[in-house]
Design a protein around this motif. Structure first.
Motif, PDB file in Angstrom:
ATOM      1  N   LYS A  24       0.832  -1.198   0.000  1.00 33.94           N
ATOM      2  CA  LYS A  24       0.000   0.000   0.000  1.00 33.94           C
ATOM      3  C   LYS A  24       0.871   1.254   0.000  1.00 33.94           C
ATOM      4  O   LYS A  24       0.579   2.235  -0.670  1.00 33.94           O
ATOM      5  CB  LYS A  24      -0.941   0.011   1.201  1.00 33.94           C
ATOM      6  CG  LYS A  24      -2.120  -0.913   1.048  1.00 33.94           C
ATOM      7  CD  LYS A  24      -3.045  -0.806   2.236  1.00 33.94           C
ATOM      8  CE  LYS A  24      -4.207  -1.777   2.098  1.00 33.94           C
ATOM      9  NZ  LYS A  24      -5.100  -1.693   3.254  1.00 33.94           N
ATOM     10  N   MET A  25       1.957   1.197   0.798  1.00 37.97           N
ATOM     11  CA  MET A  25       2.866   2.343   0.834  1.00 37.97           C
ATOM     12  C   MET A  25       3.500   2.563  -0.534  1.00 37.97           C
ATOM     13  O   MET A  25       3.634   3.695  -0.990  1.00 37.97           O
ATOM     14  CB  MET A  25       3.946   2.127   1.900  1.00 37.97           C
ATOM     15  CG  MET A  25       3.423   2.262   3.314  1.00 37.97           C
ATOM     16  SD  MET A  25       4.633   1.871   4.579  1.00 37.97           S
ATOM     17  CE  MET A  25       5.856   3.120   4.291  1.00 37.97           C
ATOM     18  N   LYS A  26       3.867   1.485  -1.206  1.00 44.63           N
ATOM     19  CA  LYS A  26       4.445   1.607  -2.544  1.00 44.63           C
ATOM     20  C   LYS A  26       3.425   2.192  -3.508  1.00 44.63           C
ATOM     21  O   LYS A  26       3.755   3.032  -4.338  1.00 44.63           O
ATOM     22  CB  LYS A  26       4.918   0.238  -3.065  1.00 44.63           C
ATOM     23  CG  LYS A  26       6.100  -0.333  -2.347  1.00 44.63           C
ATOM     24  CD  LYS A  26       7.357   0.306  -2.822  1.00 44.63           C
ATOM     25  CE  LYS A  26       8.555  -0.369  -2.174  1.00 44.63           C
ATOM     26  NZ  LYS A  26       9.791   0.249  -2.566  1.00 44.63           N
ATOM     27  N   MET A  27       2.170   1.760  -3.397  1.00 44.11           N
ATOM     28  CA  MET A  27       1.124   2.266  -4.270  1.00 44.11           C
ATOM     29  C   MET A  27       0.893   3.748  -4.017  1.00 44.11           C
ATOM     30  O   MET A  27       0.707   4.534  -4.945  1.00 44.11           O
ATOM     31  CB  MET A  27      -0.172   1.479  -4.084  1.00 44.11           C
ATOM     32  CG  MET A  27      -0.086   0.069  -4.633  1.00 44.11           C
ATOM     33  SD  MET A  27      -1.521  -0.916  -4.241  1.00 44.11           S
ATOM     34  CE  MET A  27      -2.786  -0.075  -5.155  1.00 44.11           C
ATOM     35  N   LYS A  28       0.928   4.166  -2.743  1.00 45.97           N
ATOM     36  CA  LYS A  28       0.744   5.578  -2.418  1.00 45.97           C
ATOM     37  C   LYS A  28       1.876   6.407  -2.997  1.00 45.97           C
ATOM     38  O   LYS A  28       1.670   7.503  -3.491  1.00 45.97           O
ATOM     39  CB  LYS A  28       0.672   5.779  -0.908  1.00 45.97           C
ATOM     40  CG  LYS A  28      -0.639   5.374  -0.303  1.00 45.97           C
ATOM     41  CD  LYS A  28      -0.666   5.661   1.174  1.00 45.97           C
ATOM     42  CE  LYS A  28      -1.977   5.210   1.775  1.00 45.97           C
ATOM     43  NZ  LYS A  28      -2.013   5.439   3.221  1.00 45.97           N
ATOM     44  N   MET A  29       3.070   5.878  -2.934  1.00 45.60           N
ATOM     45  CA  MET A  29       4.201   6.615  -3.494  1.00 45.60           C
ATOM     46  C   MET A  29       4.013   6.815  -4.991  1.00 45.60           C
ATOM     47  O   MET A  29       4.278   7.873  -5.514  1.00 45.60           O
ATOM     48  CB  MET A  29       5.514   5.886  -3.204  1.00 45.60           C
ATOM     49  CG  MET A  29       5.943   6.021  -1.760  1.00 45.60           C
ATOM     50  SD  MET A  29       7.394   5.093  -1.256  1.00 45.60           S
ATOM     51  CE  MET A  29       8.433   5.070  -2.655  1.00 45.60           C
ATOM     52  N   THR A  30       3.518   5.795  -5.679  1.00 45.03           N
ATOM     53  CA  THR A  30       3.322   5.961  -7.113  1.00 45.03           C
ATOM     54  C   THR A  30       2.197   6.950  -7.388  1.00 45.03           C
ATOM     55  O   THR A  30       2.246   7.682  -8.355  1.00 45.03           O
ATOM     56  CB  THR A  30       3.022   4.613  -7.808  1.00 45.03           C
ATOM     57  OG1 THR A  30       1.871   4.022  -7.229  1.00 45.03           O
ATOM     58  CG2 THR A  30       4.204   3.670  -7.680  1.00 45.03           C
ATOM     59  N   ARG A  32       1.570   9.563  -5.538  1.00 45.36           N
ATOM     60  CA  ARG A  32       2.205  10.860  -5.337  1.00 45.36           C
ATOM     61  C   ARG A  32       3.039  11.242  -6.552  1.00 45.36           C
ATOM     62  O   ARG A  32       3.036  12.387  -6.986  1.00 45.36           O
ATOM     63  CB  ARG A  32       3.109  10.825  -4.101  1.00 45.36           C
ATOM     64  CG  ARG A  32       2.371  10.989  -2.824  1.00 45.36           C
ATOM     65  CD  ARG A  32       3.335  11.174  -1.666  1.00 45.36           C
ATOM     66  NE  ARG A  32       2.768  10.485  -0.527  1.00 45.36           N
ATOM     67  CZ  ARG A  32       3.352   9.535   0.153  1.00 45.36           C
ATOM     68  NH1 ARG A  32       4.570   9.148  -0.156  1.00 45.36           N
ATOM     69  NH2 ARG A  32       2.765   8.957   1.171  1.00 45.36           N
ATOM     70  N   GLN A  33       3.755  10.273  -7.091  1.00 51.41           N
ATOM     71  CA  GLN A  33       4.583  10.551  -8.256  1.00 51.41           C
ATOM     72  C   GLN A  33       3.716  10.957  -9.439  1.00 51.41           C
ATOM     73  O   GLN A  33       4.054  11.893 -10.160  1.00 51.41           O
ATOM     74  CB  GLN A  33       5.429   9.321  -8.609  1.00 51.41           C
ATOM     75  CG  GLN A  33       6.519   9.053  -7.593  1.00 51.41           C
ATOM     76  CD  GLN A  33       7.165   7.683  -7.749  1.00 51.41           C
ATOM     77  OE1 GLN A  33       6.668   6.839  -8.474  1.00 51.41           O
ATOM     78  NE2 GLN A  33       8.268   7.479  -7.051  1.00 51.41           N
ATOM     79  N   ARG A  34       2.591  10.269  -9.632  1.00 51.90           N
ATOM     80  CA  ARG A  34       1.695  10.637 -10.722  1.00 51.90           C
ATOM     81  C   ARG A  34       1.143  12.039 -10.515  1.00 51.90           C
ATOM     82  O   ARG A  34       1.027  12.832 -11.443  1.00 51.90           O
ATOM     83  CB  ARG A  34       0.541   9.633 -10.837  1.00 51.90           C
ATOM     84  CG  ARG A  34       0.922   8.413 -11.655  1.00 51.90           C
ATOM     85  CD  ARG A  34      -0.246   7.510 -11.793  1.00 51.90           C
ATOM     86  NE  ARG A  34      -0.186   6.650 -10.597  1.00 51.90           N
ATOM     87  CZ  ARG A  34      -1.175   5.934 -10.123  1.00 51.90           C
ATOM     88  NH1 ARG A  34      -2.332   5.943 -10.691  1.00 51.90           N
ATOM     89  NH2 ARG A  34      -1.036   5.189  -9.053  1.00 51.90           N
ATOM     90  N   HIS A  35       0.819  12.361  -9.266  1.00 53.84           N
ATOM     91  CA  HIS A  35       0.303  13.690  -8.949  1.00 53.84           C
ATOM     92  C   HIS A  35       1.359  14.745  -9.273  1.00 53.84           C
ATOM     93  O   HIS A  35       1.050  15.794  -9.846  1.00 53.84           O
ATOM     94  CB  HIS A  35      -0.095  13.760  -7.478  1.00 53.84           C
ATOM     95  CG  HIS A  35      -0.612  15.092  -7.052  1.00 53.84           C
ATOM     96  ND1 HIS A  35      -1.823  15.587  -7.476  1.00 53.84           N
ATOM     97  CD2 HIS A  35      -0.074  16.049  -6.265  1.00 53.84           C
ATOM     98  CE1 HIS A  35      -2.007  16.790  -6.955  1.00 53.84           C
ATOM     99  NE2 HIS A  35      -0.955  17.085  -6.221  1.00 53.84           N
ATOM    100  N   ARG A  43       8.098  24.123 -18.765  1.00 57.97           N
ATOM    101  CA  ARG A  43       9.436  23.851 -19.286  1.00 57.97           C
ATOM    102  C   ARG A  43       9.866  22.402 -19.084  1.00 57.97           C
ATOM    103  O   ARG A  43      11.019  22.071 -19.223  1.00 57.97           O
ATOM    104  CB  ARG A  43      10.452  24.761 -18.609  1.00 57.97           C
ATOM    105  CG  ARG A  43      10.335  26.180 -19.089  1.00 57.97           C
ATOM    106  CD  ARG A  43      11.403  27.034 -18.503  1.00 57.97           C
ATOM    107  NE  ARG A  43      10.732  28.035 -17.672  1.00 57.97           N
ATOM    108  CZ  ARG A  43      11.232  28.532 -16.574  1.00 57.97           C
ATOM    109  NH1 ARG A  43      12.393  28.167 -16.144  1.00 57.97           N
ATOM    110  NH2 ARG A  43      10.559  29.418 -15.892  1.00 57.97           N
ATOM    111  N   GLY A  44       8.949  21.540 -18.692  1.00 51.24           N
ATOM    112  CA  GLY A  44       9.300  20.136 -18.535  1.00 51.24           C
ATOM    113  C   GLY A  44       9.726  19.774 -17.133  1.00 51.24           C
ATOM    114  O   GLY A  44       9.855  18.610 -16.813  1.00 51.24           O
ATOM    115  N   GLY A  45       9.947  20.746 -16.259  1.00 52.75           N
ATOM    116  CA  GLY A  45      10.324  20.465 -14.882  1.00 52.75           C
ATOM    117  C   GLY A  45       9.238  20.921 -13.939  1.00 52.75           C
ATOM    118  O   GLY A  45       8.337  21.657 -14.317  1.00 52.75           O
ATOM    119  N   ARG A  46       9.324  20.456 -12.701  1.00 48.90           N
ATOM    120  CA  ARG A  46       8.329  20.861 -11.720  1.00 48.90           C
ATOM    121  C   ARG A  46       8.573  22.300 -11.307  1.00 48.90           C
ATOM    122  O   ARG A  46       9.715  22.717 -11.158  1.00 48.90           O
ATOM    123  CB  ARG A  46       8.460  19.946 -10.498  1.00 48.90           C
ATOM    124  CG  ARG A  46       7.134  19.616  -9.878  1.00 48.90           C
ATOM    125  CD  ARG A  46       7.312  18.618  -8.799  1.00 48.90           C
ATOM    126  NE  ARG A  46       7.407  19.368  -7.562  1.00 48.90           N
ATOM    127  CZ  ARG A  46       7.720  18.850  -6.408  1.00 48.90           C
ATOM    128  NH1 ARG A  46       8.003  17.594  -6.309  1.00 48.90           N
ATOM    129  NH2 ARG A  46       7.777  19.577  -5.337  1.00 48.90           N
TER     130      ARG A  46
END
Length: 100
Positions: A24-30, A32-35, A43-46
């Motif tokens: 579940k923690m791994k899924m939450k991290m992904t 967050r990454q998608r968000h 410009r392609g960066g955050r």
């Protein structure tokens, strides 16, 4: 699929409930990454937090849209002084008319 298998292999030797929690923690991290990927700037960066805050400030200050940061900060200082002056005038008027 390889990502899932590598995550699963990293959980060997853990109990079933521990595995579920770690997955579940791994899924939450992904998530967050998608968000974060959705928040990518032009410009392609955050965008940095400073850039985000400058954009918000531009929206708050009258005439602030489109101003560069240095001019925006000067405009903000002027606006704060103007608001402070308005507060002082209203306080003085309320004392004169005994409204407070």
């Amino acid at each position: 699929m390889n990502n899932f298998m590598s995550n699963y292999n990293g959980l060997k030797g853990h109990s079933s409930s521990e595995m579920k929690m770690k997955m579940k923690m791994k899924m939450k991290m992904t998530r967050r990454q998608r968000h974060r990927q959705r928040q990518v700037g032009g410009r392609g960066g955050r965008k940095s937090t400073v850039q985000v805050k400058v954009k918000k400030l531009q929206m708050l200050i009258p005439g602030g849209r489109g101003l560069k940061a240095d001019r925006l900060f000067l405009q903000t200082a002027d606006y704060i002084l103007q608001l402070r002056l308005q507060v002082n005038v209203l306080q003085a008027l309320s004392k004169i008319y005994k409204l407070s």
